[in-house]
Design an enzyme around this catalytic site. Structure first.
Site, PDB file in Angstrom:
ATOM      1  N   ASN A  70       0.880  -1.165   0.000  1.00 14.51           N
ATOM      2  CA  ASN A  70       0.000   0.000   0.000  1.00 14.51           C
ATOM      3  C   ASN A  70       0.919   1.218   0.000  1.00 14.51           C
ATOM      4  O   ASN A  70       1.521   1.559   1.015  1.00 14.51           O
ATOM      5  CB  ASN A  70      -0.882  -0.037   1.257  1.00 14.51           C
ATOM      6  CG  ASN A  70      -1.903   1.087   1.270  1.00 14.51           C
ATOM      7  OD1 ASN A  70      -1.809   2.027   0.478  1.00 14.51           O
ATOM      8  ND2 ASN A  70      -2.863   0.994   2.173  1.00 14.51           N
ATOM      9  N   ARG A  84      -2.664  -1.932  -3.573  1.00 13.42           N
ATOM     10  CA  ARG A  84      -3.868  -1.124  -3.430  1.00 13.42           C
ATOM     11  C   ARG A  84      -3.756   0.041  -4.414  1.00 13.42           C
ATOM     12  O   ARG A  84      -2.777   0.785  -4.399  1.00 13.42           O
ATOM     13  CB  ARG A  84      -3.953  -0.578  -2.012  1.00 13.42           C
ATOM     14  CG  ARG A  84      -5.111   0.351  -1.839  1.00 13.42           C
ATOM     15  CD  ARG A  84      -5.153   0.927  -0.444  1.00 13.42           C
ATOM     16  NE  ARG A  84      -6.338   1.744  -0.308  1.00 13.42           N
ATOM     17  CZ  ARG A  84      -6.425   2.806   0.494  1.00 13.42           C
ATOM     18  NH1 ARG A  84      -5.404   3.150   1.235  1.00 13.42           N
ATOM     19  NH2 ARG A  84      -7.534   3.505   0.552  1.00 13.42           N
ATOM     20  N   HIS A 116     -12.540   3.090  -0.514  1.00  6.91           N
ATOM     21  CA  HIS A 116     -12.558   2.117   0.590  1.00  6.91           C
ATOM     22  C   HIS A 116     -13.366   0.878   0.221  1.00  6.91           C
ATOM     23  O   HIS A 116     -13.846   0.152   1.095  1.00  6.91           O
ATOM     24  CB  HIS A 116     -13.208   2.679   1.884  1.00  6.91           C
ATOM     25  CG  HIS A 116     -12.458   3.776   2.565  1.00  6.91           C
ATOM     26  ND1 HIS A 116     -13.109   4.793   3.235  1.00  6.91           N
ATOM     27  CD2 HIS A 116     -11.138   4.006   2.718  1.00  6.91           C
ATOM     28  CE1 HIS A 116     -12.206   5.615   3.766  1.00  6.91           C
ATOM     29  NE2 HIS A 116     -11.005   5.157   3.446  1.00  6.91           N
ATOM     30  N   ARG A 138     -10.285  15.974   6.446  1.00  2.59           N
ATOM     31  CA  ARG A 138     -11.152  16.358   5.315  1.00  2.59           C
ATOM     32  C   ARG A 138     -12.568  16.629   5.816  1.00  2.59           C
ATOM     33  O   ARG A 138     -13.022  15.973   6.753  1.00  2.59           O
ATOM     34  CB  ARG A 138     -11.197  15.231   4.273  1.00  2.59           C
ATOM     35  CG  ARG A 138      -9.908  15.070   3.508  1.00  2.59           C
ATOM     36  CD  ARG A 138      -9.926  13.811   2.652  1.00  2.59           C
ATOM     37  NE  ARG A 138      -9.181  12.745   3.268  1.00  2.59           N
ATOM     38  CZ  ARG A 138      -9.256  11.456   2.906  1.00  2.59           C
ATOM     39  NH1 ARG A 138     -10.067  11.087   1.948  1.00  2.59           N
ATOM     40  NH2 ARG A 138      -8.532  10.546   3.519  1.00  2.59           N
ATOM     41  N   GLU A 182      -7.912  -5.021   4.833  1.00  2.00           N
ATOM     42  CA  GLU A 182      -7.803  -4.790   3.389  1.00  2.00           C
ATOM     43  C   GLU A 182      -6.665  -5.609   2.786  1.00  2.00           C
ATOM     44  O   GLU A 182      -6.751  -6.046   1.639  1.00  2.00           O
ATOM     45  CB  GLU A 182      -7.594  -3.289   3.127  1.00  2.00           C
ATOM     46  CG  GLU A 182      -8.869  -2.491   3.368  1.00  2.00           C
ATOM     47  CD  GLU A 182      -8.626  -1.034   3.662  1.00  2.00           C
ATOM     48  OE1 GLU A 182      -8.015  -0.735   4.715  1.00  2.00           O
ATOM     49  OE2 GLU A 182      -9.033  -0.182   2.863  1.00  2.00           O
TER      50      GLU A 182
END
Ligand code: ADP
Length: 402
Positions: free
Chosen positions: A8, A95, A184, A245, A386
């Protein structure tokens, strides 16, 4: 036995994991942070599943770039006897954040796929270039292995047009592929399958709301196993309140800042990607830190209230989209660990039949149901994984593991 290296690669970080996908166990793990900064940090860990005792090395070097980061990780992995080659790694899974309109499933990385990921940099300038760097660096330093790209957007390709269409001029939207993609997805898919397994029901029969609440945060509505709505859009800025964010805001605010207040598009990007959310509201981007102040400090209290208000709006909205809901599942750093947030996010839903078991919510750990037996909707906590999902995708794409 199938061994896969999962990478990742972020703009200033590199996360690696070697998984044995046959037994779904981690053999080694590495994390490099603050690449390109004077105070980098690099950790490589061997787990005891290698047959040797667990051992870890941490350094604080200045790491110039991703190539230097991976090169040093491989040196330390060699010392710890967990070099991917020595462990018999057969594939590398990556990813990739943005798959655009065309990548629905994990794919083998070919020169064409690589060119497509590069083209998608326009839609994901903060993410895809870093993901691609991870692919290229790994190919240089670990030659001869197949690479598989797993897209964060993939699970959401089933969103109906009504959910993924922005109500703007059709021609403009078409010309530049402007639509909601969602992110996601690997986590939402993994967690929704685990939820079905915990409940002992087929994934394809359940209507679910999944809340992935980490530094980034997103919600999804899943109808009979297929994603029908999600809170992130063209970019990962839309939706829930996140660490740095803002999630949803009036696009007029952006026009106002640029046209009437003299901010440059770059300044606005920094404001919305780094100086908003929990960080902007309270100065604490980390939820653990926020929680230490939430009852004493007005800014932290307001940040928490805004997070909860937004969560309730999404849960209620997705419930209306789905009609009936079988399960609501919390995952990722905040979702898995903050009992108070889970209770507050659902506290107004008593009249809809949602009933939390306070003991299971506050005192349990790991994958579990936290609603009462009488609750009309099952509420769960499910740790996301993940990397495991990417490892399984490598097996599927390459036909590994028999
Ligand atoms: P990402 O993968 O998006 O970087 P994570 O899923 O690791 O994020 O979640 C990070 C967030 O989870 C941070 O805000 C962190 O403070 C929060 N978090 C992690 N563990 C805990 C905990 N035990 N209690 C409260 N918050 C936690």
């Amino acid at each position: 036995m199938t061994r896969v290296l999962i990478i990742n690669s972020g703009s200033s970080s590199l996360k690696l994991q070697i998984l044995d996908t046959a037994v779904e166990e981690e053999l080694a793990w590495a994390l490099v942070e603050r690449i390109g900064e004077p105070s980098g940090i690099l950790t490589v860990r061997r787990t005891d599943l290698t047959g040797m005792p667990a051992e870890e090395r941490t350094e604080k070097p200045t790491i110039e770039d991703h190539t230097a980061a991976l090169a040093r990780v491989l040196e330390l992995a060699d010392e710890l006897e967990v070099h991917p080659t020595d462990l018999g790694v057969e594939a590398i899974g990556h990813r990739v954040v943005h798959g655009g309109p065309d990548f629905h499933e994990p794919v083998l990385v070919t020169p064409e796929v690589e060119a497509d990921i590069e083209e998608l940099e326009l839609l994901a300038p903060l993410h895809n270039p870093a993901n691609l760097r991870g692919i290229r660096v790994a190919r240089d330093l670990l030659p001869g292995l197949p690479h598989v790209a797993v897209f964060d957007t993939g699970f959401f390709h089933t969103l109906p047009a009504a959910a993924h269409t922005y109500a703007i001029d059709r021609e403009t939207a078409k010309r530049w592929d402007l639509r909601r993609y969602g992110f996601h997805g690997t986590s939402h898919e993994f967690v929704s399958h685990r939820t079905a397994a915990v409940l002992g029901r087929p994934h394809g029969e359940l209507n679910q709301i999944v809340l992935h609440l980490g530094n980034g945060a997103s919600a999804s509505a899943i109808e009979a196993g297929r994603a029908v709505d999600t809170s992130m859009g063209l970019t990962p800025l839309e939706g829930l309140v996140m660490g740095t964010r803002p999630g949803d805001l009036d696009p007029g605010l952006i026009i106002h800042l640029i046209r009437d207040r003299g901010m440059s598009p770059e300044d606005v990007s920094t404001l919305l990607n780094r100086q908003s959310g929990l960080e902007g509201l309270s100065g604490a981007r980390d939820f653990r830190e926020l929680l230490t102040r939430v009852d004493e400090d007005d800014d932290a209290g307001l940040a928490y209230d805004v997070v909860i208000h937004r969560l309730r709006r999404y849960i209620g909205g997705y419930w209306a989209v789905l009609g009936t809901v079988d399960a609501i599942t919390f995952t990722a750093g905040v979702g898995e660990n903050v009992a108070r947030l889970r209770a507050d996010a659902l506290s107004t839903l008593g009249s809809w039949g949602v009933e939390i078991d306070a003991d299971a919510n506050e005192n349990g750990s790991g994958e579990r149901v936290i609603s009462t037996p009488g609750s009309k909707v099952a509420v769960l906590v499910v740790p996301t994984d993940e990397e495991l999902a990417i490892g399984r995708a490598c097996d599927d794409v390459l036909g590994l593991g028999g």
